[in-house]
Write an enzyme that holds these catalytic residues in place. Structure first.
Site, PDB file in Angstrom:
ATOM      1  N   ARG A 215     -45.672  32.028 100.030  1.00  0.00           N
ATOM      2  CA  ARG A 215     -45.045  33.329 100.286  1.00  0.00           C
ATOM      3  C   ARG A 215     -45.138  34.211  99.054  1.00  0.00           C
ATOM      4  O   ARG A 215     -44.906  33.756  97.941  1.00  0.00           O
ATOM      5  CB  ARG A 215     -43.564  33.135 100.661  1.00  0.00           C
ATOM      6  CG  ARG A 215     -43.409  32.309 101.918  1.00  0.00           C
ATOM      7  CD  ARG A 215     -41.968  32.156 102.350  1.00  0.00           C
ATOM      8  NE  ARG A 215     -41.914  31.283 103.520  1.00  0.00           N
ATOM      9  CZ  ARG A 215     -40.795  30.912 104.143  1.00  0.00           C
ATOM     10  NH1 ARG A 215     -39.623  31.352 103.692  1.00  0.00           N
ATOM     11  NH2 ARG A 215     -40.847  30.121 105.184  1.00  0.00           N
TER      12      ARG A 215
ATOM     13  N   ARG B 191     -37.058  29.514  94.399  1.00  0.00           N
ATOM     14  CA  ARG B 191     -37.875  30.520  95.070  1.00  0.00           C
ATOM     15  C   ARG B 191     -39.252  30.570  94.424  1.00  0.00           C
ATOM     16  O   ARG B 191     -39.456  31.229  93.415  1.00  0.00           O
ATOM     17  CB  ARG B 191     -37.176  31.887  94.979  1.00  0.00           C
ATOM     18  CG  ARG B 191     -37.784  32.974  95.850  1.00  0.00           C
ATOM     19  CD  ARG B 191     -36.969  34.262  95.765  1.00  0.00           C
ATOM     20  NE  ARG B 191     -35.595  34.049  96.173  1.00  0.00           N
ATOM     21  CZ  ARG B 191     -35.167  34.057  97.436  1.00  0.00           C
ATOM     22  NH1 ARG B 191     -36.014  34.297  98.408  1.00  0.00           N
ATOM     23  NH2 ARG B 191     -33.903  33.834  97.727  1.00  0.00           N
TER      24      ARG B 191
ATOM     25  N   GLU C 189     -29.132  28.009 100.830  1.00  0.00           N
ATOM     26  CA  GLU C 189     -29.893  27.688 102.044  1.00  0.00           C
ATOM     27  C   GLU C 189     -30.940  26.602 101.790  1.00  0.00           C
ATOM     28  O   GLU C 189     -31.703  26.661 100.843  1.00  0.00           O
ATOM     29  CB  GLU C 189     -30.603  28.954 102.555  1.00  0.00           C
ATOM     30  CG  GLU C 189     -31.455  28.697 103.787  1.00  0.00           C
ATOM     31  CD  GLU C 189     -32.301  29.916 104.203  1.00  0.00           C
ATOM     32  OE1 GLU C 189     -31.907  31.049 103.852  1.00  0.00           O
ATOM     33  OE2 GLU C 189     -33.327  29.715 104.860  1.00  0.00           O
TER      34      GLU C 189
ATOM     35  N   SER D 104     -33.195  26.368 107.976  1.00  0.00           N
ATOM     36  CA  SER D 104     -32.894  27.474 108.861  1.00  0.00           C
ATOM     37  C   SER D 104     -33.474  27.112 110.213  1.00  0.00           C
ATOM     38  O   SER D 104     -34.673  26.881 110.335  1.00  0.00           O
ATOM     39  CB  SER D 104     -33.555  28.732 108.300  1.00  0.00           C
ATOM     40  OG  SER D 104     -33.150  29.867 109.001  1.00  0.00           O
TER      41      SER D 104
ATOM     42  N   ARG E 180     -36.165  22.431  97.518  1.00  0.00           N
ATOM     43  CA  ARG E 180     -34.729  22.697  97.385  1.00  0.00           C
ATOM     44  C   ARG E 180     -33.921  21.407  97.523  1.00  0.00           C
ATOM     45  O   ARG E 180     -32.848  21.289  96.922  1.00  0.00           O
ATOM     46  CB  ARG E 180     -34.284  23.737  98.407  1.00  0.00           C
ATOM     47  CG  ARG E 180     -34.804  25.125  98.044  1.00  0.00           C
ATOM     48  CD  ARG E 180     -34.205  26.225  98.876  1.00  0.00           C
ATOM     49  NE  ARG E 180     -34.752  27.514  98.448  1.00  0.00           N
ATOM     50  CZ  ARG E 180     -34.377  28.684  98.962  1.00  0.00           C
ATOM     51  NH1 ARG E 180     -33.446  28.734  99.909  1.00  0.00           N
ATOM     52  NH2 ARG E 180     -34.914  29.814  98.527  1.00  0.00           N
TER      53      ARG E 180
END
Length: 413
Positions: free
Chosen positions: A259, A274, A346, A349, A386
């Site tokens: 990303r 991130r 988070e 999801s 994560r």
RNA sequence: CGGGAGAUGGUAGAGCGGUUGAAUACACCGGUCUUGAAAACCGGCGAGGGUCAUACCUCCGGGGGUUCGAAUCCCCCUCUCCCGGCCA
């Protein structure tokens, strides 16, 4: 893609629901007009085309009978000019409609709470107690320099890339195996997938055309690095019709994800929370509409169970309308406790897109001779990087060493 | 990357300018027969749009062109297969 016929017939209802996602009435008005225009243009074109087809047949007959066709030819030629004009109008109307329709997000479920952003999300439950430390827990980047090499990751690529080494790399690999093995016990079939997908696939799941800026693109090939395995997994059935008896299809895959993180400059710049590239194990379900609710809950429970078995405290959060993603009708996030950051972050999801992606990707099922759109669902189980961070922070000792969660030990000898 | 062949319904495979959305076979679904199954026979069997339902329109890898008319002719692209080079 939303159901345009339904949208047209229930404008106010859809507009009201989409206002949860901050879609303006003006945007919807434009869509409505474009849809009406397309129907009108198609109608005109098809009538003219029918006329042309008829004349053509007549022409053929006359040729066969060796009759004089000059008069008919003139008529047909004249009609052809209008036909071409009408076709052009219909084409433009279609292009215009697609342009608008592909940029309208999915309609949130009735159960989705109103809200602006993540602050309005609703905590459903907490799982496991937050651990108490008799020292100040560190953030993961302060910990264990021999697991992650940030500088060399940047050297090899650029910022937001990192290198895992030694036990860091091994724990990462153990996590992947643990996740996949566990998902398999829940009936998910494992896949190994292309990490580059073409534009049609990314449009199918909703990343294109609106979010091109978030994707890494291979320019001269027209291919994109996948931002999540949801893209290839869901699109395995792109443009296919599945026998209803085969549903639900439960799939899982480990892939790296890529990303650009455009627009998140300055956020989470330290550590590996991130990154431009990260590992994830994904679940995707292709379901009969009557099954999707139940499967959604199962997927949430599954992801939660993965964390519980790792001994990682987390909470389950229902996203409000304003925080819902483009394709989602409903989303539940799992947030893991990070002692170093002293907050939940988070880590998974899980979304139900209902028919939204199925319409875009043309994924249908056949039941009693009729074709209908499936429901597609996706969710992380789990984000690997994560999880690694969560383990580092939750299992840290005062001397900076890190314990290994019980469930991973069999993967690490 | 160079040379050759090809892309048609779930699969195989006809069609090579005229009413063909597409022969045929297999698969699949329904029925008859049978205690049941198989075989045999009968029927059905691509997708999308449009309509109350019909009409009607689109689709034979994708795009463009020729023609009154194209699955059928021409051009471009993509993909697949075979031969050669390169390479995990």
């Amino acid at each position: 893609m939303i159901d345009l016929k339904y949208f047209q017939a229930n404008f106010d209802e859809v507009a009201s629901k989409l206002s949860k996602k901050k879609v303006t009435t003006e945007a919807l008005e434009a869509l409505k007009i474009a849809f009406a225009k397309l129907k009108e243009a198609n109608n005109a074109f098809e009538n003219c085309k029918a006329e042309q087809n008829m004349l053509s047949k007549e022409f053929g007959e006359m040729m066969k009978n060796k009759q004089d066709t000059t008069e008919l030819k003139a008529k047909v030629d004249g009609n052809k000019i209008t036909l071409n004009e009408l076709q052009e109008i219909a084409r433009e109307a279609n292009t215009r409609l697609e342009e608008l329709a592909l940029n309208i997000p999915n309609i949130p479920d009735n159960s989705v709470p109103f809200g602006i952003d993540e602050n309005d999300n609703i905590e459903l439950r907490k799982v496991l107690e937050i651990p108490k430390f008799d020292f100040k827990p560190k953030e993961h980047w302060e910990l264990c320099n021999d697991w992650i090499d940030f500088e060399r990751g940047v050297k090899l690529a650029k910022s937001r890339f990192s290198v895992l080494k030694g036990d860091g790399a091994r724990v990462e690999r153990a996590l992947i195996n643990y996740f996949l093995d566990h998902n398999r016990t829940k009936g998910f079939h494992e896949f190994g997938l292309p990490l580059l997908n073409n534009a049609a696939m990314l449009q199918g799941t909703g990343q294109l055309p609106k979010f091109e800026d978030d994707l890494f693109k291979i320019e001269d090939e027209g291919l994109y690095l996948i931002p999540t395995a949801e893209v290839p997994l869901t699109n395995l059935y792109h443009d296919e019709i599945i026998d209803a008896k085969e549903l639900p299809l439960l799939m899982t895959a480990y892939t790296p994800c890529f990303r650009k993180e455009a627009g998140s400059a300055g956020r989470d710049t330290r550590g590996i929370i991130r990154q431009h590239q990260f590992d994830k194990v994904e679940m995707v379900a292709i379901a009969h509409p009557s099954q999707s609710e139940e499967i959604f809950e199962m997927m949430v429970d599954n992801a939660s169970e993965l964390l519980t078995l790792l001994g990682l405290p987390h909470r389950v959060v229902e996203l409000c309308g304003g925080d819902l993603g483009f394709s989602a009708a409903r989303t539940i996030d799992l947030e893991v406790w990070l002692p170093g950051q002293n907050q939940y972050r988070e880590i998974s999801s899980i979304s139900n897109t209902n028919e939204f992606q199925a319409r875009r990707a043309k994924i249908r099922y056949k039941e009693d001779g009729k074709n209908s759109f499936v429901h597609t669902l996706n969710g992380s189980a789990l984000a690997v990087g994560r999880t690694l961070v969560a383990i580092m922070e939750n299992y840290q000792n005062e001397d900076g060493s890190i314990d290994i969660p019980e469930v991973l030990k069999k993967y690490l000898n």
